[in-house]
Every structure is written in structure tokens, then in C-alpha cells.
Design an enzyme around this catalytic site. Sequence first.
Site, PDB file in Angstrom:
ATOM      1  N   GLY A  14      87.623 102.609  42.563  1.00 33.22           N
ATOM      2  CA  GLY A  14      86.478 101.699  42.568  1.00 33.22           C
ATOM      3  C   GLY A  14      85.346 102.267  41.731  1.00 33.22           C
ATOM      4  N   ARG A  75      93.275 101.200  39.417  1.00 36.10           N
ATOM      5  CA  ARG A  75      94.084 101.946  40.380  1.00 36.10           C
ATOM      6  C   ARG A  75      95.514 101.819  39.876  1.00 36.10           C
ATOM      7  NH1 ARG A  75      90.277  99.381  44.412  1.00 36.10           N
ATOM      8  NH2 ARG A  75      88.981 101.101  45.122  1.00 36.10           N
ATOM      9  N   ASP A 106      88.990 109.722  46.659  1.00 35.33           N
ATOM     10  CA  ASP A 106      90.129 110.523  47.119  1.00 35.33           C
ATOM     11  C   ASP A 106      91.461 110.102  46.497  1.00 35.33           C
ATOM     12  OD1 ASP A 106      90.152 108.211  48.563  1.00 35.33           O
ATOM     13  OD2 ASP A 106      90.314 109.149  50.529  1.00 35.33           O
ATOM     14  N   THR A 129      81.922 107.447  44.094  1.00 36.15           N
ATOM     15  CA  THR A 129      82.279 106.310  44.966  1.00 36.15           C
ATOM     16  C   THR A 129      81.044 105.926  45.784  1.00 36.15           C
ATOM     17  OG1 THR A 129      83.455 105.657  46.998  1.00 36.15           O
ATOM     18  CG2 THR A 129      83.347 108.009  46.568  1.00 36.15           C
ATOM     19  N   ASP A 131      81.091 104.906  48.641  1.00 38.51           N
ATOM     20  CA  ASP A 131      81.366 105.138  50.070  1.00 38.51           C
ATOM     21  C   ASP A 131      80.818 106.463  50.604  1.00 38.51           C
ATOM     22  OD1 ASP A 131      82.720 102.781  49.898  1.00 38.51           O
ATOM     23  OD2 ASP A 131      84.726 103.627  50.111  1.00 38.51           O
ATOM     24  N   ASP A 133      82.340 109.143  51.009  1.00 40.31           N
ATOM     25  CA  ASP A 133      83.269 109.606  52.053  1.00 40.31           C
ATOM     26  C   ASP A 133      84.095 110.816  51.626  1.00 40.31           C
ATOM     27  OD1 ASP A 133      84.676 108.259  50.126  1.00 40.31           O
ATOM     28  OD2 ASP A 133      85.958 107.163  51.497  1.00 40.31           O
ATOM     29  N   ARG A 175      85.612 101.023  53.488  1.00 42.62           N
ATOM     30  CA  ARG A 175      86.905 100.748  54.121  1.00 42.62           C
ATOM     31  C   ARG A 175      87.155 101.619  55.343  1.00 42.62           C
ATOM     32  NH1 ARG A 175      90.512 100.409  49.043  1.00 42.62           N
ATOM     33  NH2 ARG A 175      89.332 102.289  48.696  1.00 42.62           N
TER      34      ARG A 175
HETATM   35  O1  F6P Z   1      86.064 102.737  47.626  1.00 40.59           O
HETATM   36  C1  F6P Z   1      85.050 101.940  47.140  1.00 40.59           C
HETATM   37  C2  F6P Z   1      85.154 100.539  47.639  1.00 40.59           C
HETATM   38  O2  F6P Z   1      84.058  99.825  47.144  1.00 40.59           O
HETATM   39  C3  F6P Z   1      85.270 100.374  49.160  1.00 40.59           C
HETATM   40  O3  F6P Z   1      84.043 100.467  49.816  1.00 40.59           O
HETATM   41  C4  F6P Z   1      85.912  99.025  49.252  1.00 40.59           C
HETATM   42  O4  F6P Z   1      86.592  98.872  50.474  1.00 40.59           O
HETATM   43  C5  F6P Z   1      86.848  99.016  48.101  1.00 40.59           C
HETATM   44  O5  F6P Z   1      86.332  99.919  47.141  1.00 40.59           O
HETATM   45  C6  F6P Z   1      87.046  97.662  47.464  1.00 40.59           C
HETATM   46  O6  F6P Z   1      87.992  97.770  46.473  1.00 40.59           O
HETATM   47  P1  F6P Z   1      88.301  96.651  45.404  1.00 40.59           P
HETATM   48  O7  F6P Z   1      87.171  96.608  44.431  1.00 40.59           O
HETATM   49  O8  F6P Z   1      89.557  97.063  44.767  1.00 40.59           O
HETATM   50  O9  F6P Z   1      88.397  95.347  46.148  1.00 40.59           O
END
Ligand code: F6P
Length: 326
Positions: A14, A75, A106, A129, A131, A133, A175
Site C-alpha cells: 500500500g 503487491r 511487512d 505504511t 498503519d 504497524d 487491517r
Molecule cells: O496497509 C495499508 C492499508 O492502507 C491498510 O490500512 C488497508 O487495510 C489496506 O492497505 C488496503 O489495501 P488496498 O489499497 O489494497 O485495498
Amino acid sequence: MNSIKTVGVLTSGGDAPGMNAAIRAVVRGCIYYNLKVFGIKRGYQGMIDDDMEELQSNSVSNIIHLGGTMLKSARSMDFRTEEGRKKALKNLKTRGIDALVVIGGDGTFTGARIFGEENNLPIVGIPGTIDNDLFGTDYTIGYDTALNTVIEAVDKIRDTATAHSRLFFIEVMGRDAGFLALRSGIASGAEAILVPEIKTNFDQLELFLQTGFSKKKTSSIVLVSEGDEIGGALKIAEQVGKDHPEYDVRVTILGHIQRGGSPSAFDRVIASRLGVSAIESLRNEQKDVMVGLANNKVVLTPFGEAIKNKKQLNPQLLEITKILSI
Ligand code: F6P
């Protein structure tokens, strides 16, 4: 000092505001230390597809203030296969790339760890990120900007919530982690904050909201982490609405707005520090590590540790939430 001559840099997973500032710091750090640097597009997928180009100092001019990532992100499923990673290695070798800097979370570091070990390739990670996290760093790039985006949105929602005496459930990203919800909840004066790390006690929540309204609170705002085990803001709001038809309940899911925008000063500075530190770490023969910040100092954490350990929410912040929302 080691013999690295050419570094590849990529962003994966992300995206997060401040990734561009980190790319800039990596590129300029390389040039400062007389290393060649290649920008790899779309994360690990770009290594497999040979989508990369050599960058110069001016390739990263005028990007420090931009959200997103000039290298794009992805990804990559192909990189999870041995065949994909073999292709990636071949392309790196052809370009003479003998070290990598990977910017992400991660998932990014899990890929880096496998690839680095398989091929004895020095790789240093930079935490990026929203997050926050990642174990091994107090802050990840993008978290501060996302926090500011969330509180700006919540402030606006509070205006309308108060005008109508409504109860709002606002869902923020995260998440598996509640860092964004917890800190933005405190900063925006939320009545309650629901995070994945703590089991939500429904009865307690309802009692708490009831007490608030009986004290003539003009509005109530509950911040919900998308990873909350009950299942996000919509589910929780539905249940509360059923149990308490007297409440005027609304839901806002902030979504990807949290990932965009110009990075805050804080994110630009940490991205710049970590970008330069990543190159200096490679020069100091470091590999298989993430550069992070602990007590405002740059620290290195092995990828294995950063991935395996779960960063804990600050218990003091959780306590403060209880005290302030009476
Ligand atoms: O890991 C970053 C994040 O923004 C999370 O908070 C979220 O759950 C996820 O990515 C969303 O991913 P995507 O953009 O692939 O929907």
C-alpha cells in the site's frame, strides 16, 4: 566499507504519503556516495518485468511534497513464486544492481527477506505504511499524514453530527492494527475508539454511549478500525441502531482518502532521514534489516524481527482515551 556499486530502489504494498520523499533521499544518498541507482517500477513486479531505469539527482526534483509514489506500487503475486524471483534476479544482474532498498510494510519485508537470503543480496528496508504497524520503529512513513487527514475529516463530521445530535461511527484504515484509530481518536476527541487489538465489549459500548447522551452530549463520535473483530463500522452501527432506535446513527468510511495527499513535515523529515540511513547502512555492510526510528534515533531491526513481532499499542494512550471521554 563494502563493494556495492549499484542500488535498486522500489516501493511495494500500500502506498503512503512520504514515499516520494524517501525515494528522493535514497537516490540523492546514492549519488552523494558515488553509487549508481535504478528506480524499479511497481514494486517487485518491476524487477520481474525488467521495468526499471537509472535515476539522476534531478530525476527526483520536485517530488518531496507529492503523495503517492513516482515508482508506483504493487503487491506482486509472481514474486511469491521461485520462478518469478529467478527472473527478477536475472534482470538485476543484467543491470549490475548489487543491492536493494525496499520501501513498504511487512509484506514487502517478507519478500525482501526471502529474496535476500536466496541470493545473498544485501537489502535494506524503509518502513512506509499509514498503519504504523511495524515492530522496530516508533513511526512509519505516511502515518502522520494519514492521522492529519483523518482528524480533518472527523472535525468536519463533528460539525454536522452536533447540528443533528447524531451518533457517528467513522471507520479508518488498519487491517490488523489500531494505531491510526487510537491516535486520531484522541486527537479528534472521539467518545470511543475501537481497535483490533482489544476485544470490543458491545454492552459496555452501548452503556457508555447511553451515559453520554443522558448527559446531554450534543453528538457522539466513535472511531472504528477497519480490522475491529466485530466487523467494521457498518456492522457495529447496524447493531447499535437495532438496540437503540432512539439514536440517529450515521456511518462514514474514510477509505483510501487516508492514503493520499501531500506528506506532512514530519513524514518528509523521517523519510529523508531513513532514506539516507538506508544507503549508509548498505555501505556499512548491513543487509536483511529495516531502518527505523526509536526515541528519535535511527535503529536497525532484522527483517525477521520486524515481521515476527507485533508492535503494541501504547497503553498510556488507551488509558487517556477512557479518562477524556467521560
Ligand atoms: O496497509 C495499508 C492499508 O492502507 C491498510 O490500512 C488497508 O487495510 C489496506 O492497505 C488496503 O489495501 P488496498 O489499497 O489494497 O485495498
